[in-house]
Design an enzyme around this catalytic site. Structure first.
Site, PDB file in Angstrom:
ATOM      1  CG  HIS A   1      70.965  66.408 -75.003  1.00 34.64           C
ATOM      2  ND1 HIS A   1      69.392  66.603 -75.286  1.00 34.64           N
ATOM      3  CD2 HIS A   1      70.790  66.396 -74.079  1.00 34.64           C
ATOM      4  CE1 HIS A   1      68.578  65.283 -74.449  1.00 34.64           C
ATOM      5  NE2 HIS A   1      69.074  65.847 -73.657  1.00 34.64           N
ATOM      6  CB  CYS A   2      68.964  70.751 -78.901  1.00 31.57           C
ATOM      7  SG  CYS A   2      70.477  70.780 -80.051  1.00 31.57           S
ATOM      8  CG  MET A   3      64.194  69.881 -79.642  1.00 29.69           C
ATOM      9  SD  MET A   3      62.985  70.163 -80.399  1.00 29.69           S
ATOM     10  CE  MET A   3      62.323  68.904 -81.165  1.00 29.69           C
TER      11      MET A   3
ATOM     12  NE  ARG B   1      71.330  71.247 -83.515  1.00 33.16           N
ATOM     13  CZ  ARG B   1      71.214  71.753 -83.386  1.00 33.16           C
ATOM     14  NH1 ARG B   1      72.456  73.571 -83.565  1.00 33.16           N
ATOM     15  NH2 ARG B   1      70.455  72.947 -83.556  1.00 33.16           N
TER      16      ARG B   1
END
Length: 533
Positions: free
Chosen positions: A29-31, A33
């Protein structure tokens, strides 16, 4: 429902709609998504995923990305990982038992079963081929390189944000003369990470390019070692930190290639001693007597060019940057700006580019409000806007982009016009000598206020940034209200989306009734890289 139960429920709702645990190859995961590597893209139910209340949208890229928003994604991902692990354990086949006696299978039914299996395999093969074709379309060498660069810097964003906010708080306390015994400690907290950011960049670079991460960090650590001040290269003394994150990136990439060469040629019996030694020695020497100087010159040129651009063409440069940022995002080219932002933060303490680029989100907010007023009969779209607007004000633009402006077409363009005017406003003040910068990357919109910094007092900086947001909101609204809809678009969408007696579902922008015209939503070919990092 307790927060942890809500997050687990969201993860449990997502898992079967992406093909179950067996279809999940990787999870990250990113910030904003949840990024999934999937074996078979054809098993995903896009529309059902978008109907989950916590899901803001889906994005098709090298991974399948489910937009959940900041905070939520960090809590849902661990629950999703646990469910996938539990699903894989449950799917582990039990020992085969002896076949039960009974009548022989009917040849006709066996043939039908074989036909069904063949058909299923054929569909799976077609789905895999479609996925490969989509990935190949976006897998140009340049975009793959930019994606790797993003993978190096994006994990650093939480530390940049945390340290940036502490730096802002410390600056405020120093200016007010409050808590003088605490401010030195806050300064250490804010500056410690930035002093060693080159090490973290080297670690992530080696990991991304297939080397040993700690060796990449070890080579990059040379750049920030105080002892390099005693070394002369290219006729001048080096300074600790010279070359910054660009030098660290280059040094770590070189270390990866040296390490891979050693793994190929050094005998296994000597590998554990020789490979790490040669990797650090060779790449370290090249870093000290070459990369630090070259990267230092490049970093200085980046800072000088950014200052020159905004000092001489501030309004025009801001207009172009603010207007083109979202198209750059859609093409994935915005990732090239990440090391530039980081270099500016490292050099000047803040990046003057991010507040200008953040105006793109302001244009989206203004455009969404205009759509709300231009489609008074479309309850579905208006509900989507009302639910997504708070996130948009805080700088999370995906719901408005993929749920409203991009599917409608022209409002996306007029939203970019709003961003252009907001960027031009901030660029103009930069040209007049009032720099507005951000001490971290990632947030935008109202969420950027705690990270603002500049060459004047905080009140002036905040006022200029706030003025830019207002200009972006207003320009996006006016451009969309008067130029964002043609007669055909209004005729198609300014109608009730639900018949009498229909009730709305839990997801924004969806209904249980039969719609007279389809509500806008992102199609599979429209979803590219979202605006958030």
């Amino acid at each position: 429902m307790a927060p942890e139960d809500k997050n687990r429920a969201t993860a449990a709702a997502i898992l079967p709609l992406v093909g179950g645990a067996a279809n999940v190859d990787s999870i990250a995961h990113c910030m904003t998504r949840l990024r999934l590597g999937l074996h078979d893209r054809s098993l995903v139910d896009d529309e059902a995923l978008k109907a989950i209340p916590a899901v803001m949208g889906v994005v098709e890229d090298d991974t399948y990305q489910i937009v959940l928003g900041p905070g939520t994604v960090a809590r849902v991902t661990p629950e999703f990982e646990r469910l996938v692990e539990e699903g894989r354990e449950a799917a582990t086949p039990a020992p085969a038992s002896a076949p039960a006696s009974g009548p022989a299978p009917d040849p006709a039914s066996a043939s039908a079963s074989a036909s069904e299996v063949a058909s299923a395999e054929e569909l799976a093969s077609q789905g895999a081929a479609m996925k490969a074709a989509r990935k190949a379309k976006n897998a140009t060498p340049f975009k793959l390189f930019l994606r790797r660069i993003a993978n190096i810097f994006v994990p650093l964003i939480p530390a940049l944000i945390g340290c940036g906010i502490i730096a802002g708080l410390n600056g405020l306390l120093v200016n007010l003369g409050w808590l003088t015994s605490v401010t030195p400690a806050l300064a250490a907290m804010a500056s410690g990470f930035m002093a060693l950011i080159a090490v973290f960049v080297g670690f992530n670079t080696a990991k991304e390019f297939g080397g040993t991460p700690i060796l990449g960090g070890a080579v990059a650590a040379i750049i920030v070692f105080p002892g390099v001040a005693n070394i002369e290269a290219f006729g001048q003394k080096l300074s600790p930190g010279q070359g910054g994150v660009l030098g660290a990136l280059g040094a770590a990439v070189l270390a990866v290639y040296v390490e891979k060469w050693c793994r190929r040629w050094v005998p296994e019996a000597l590998d554990v001693l020789v490979t790490p030694t040669l990797t650090v020695l060779v790449s370290g020497l090249v870093t000290i007597f070459g990369l630090m100087f070259v990267a230092g010159e490049v970093s200085t040129a980046i800072g000088s060019f950014a200052d020159w651009l905004l000092a001489n063409g501030g309004a025009g440069a801001g207009f172009v940057l603010g207007g083109l940022f979202l198209p750059l995002v859609m093409l994935g080219l915005h990732q090239a700006l990440i090391p530039i932002h980081t270099t500016l933060i490292e050099q000047q303490g803040y990046t003057v580019l991010l507040p200008i680029l953040a105006m793109a989100g302001a244009g989206q907010v203004g455009a969404a409000v205009a759509v709300y007023f231009r489609l008074p009969r479309n309850g579905s779209v208006r509900r989507t806007i009302k639910s997504a607007l708070p996130a948009g004000l805080l700088g999370v633009g995906e719901p408005l982009i993929y749920g409203v402006s991009l599917p409608l077409g022209r409002p996306f363009i007029t939203a970019c016009v709003g961003g252009a005017f907001g960027g031009g406003f901030i660029g103009l003040f930069n040209q007049l000598g009032d720099k507005v910068g951000s001490t971290a990357i990632g947030p935008s919109g109202w969420a950027l206020f705690p990270l603002l910094d500049g060459n004047h007092d905080l009140g002036t900086t905040v006022a200029i940034y706030g003025g830019g947001l207002l200009v972006g909101y207003l320009a996006g609204f006016l451009a969309t209200y008067f130029f964002g809809f043609g007669k055909e678009l209004l005729a198609e969408f300014n109608v009730s989306q639900e018949p009498a007696g229909a009730t709305t579902s839990g997801a924004p922008g969806t209904t249980t009734g039969t719609a007279s015209a389809p509500a806008p939503g992102p199609g599979p070919d429209q979803a590219k890289e979202p605006a958030g990092l």
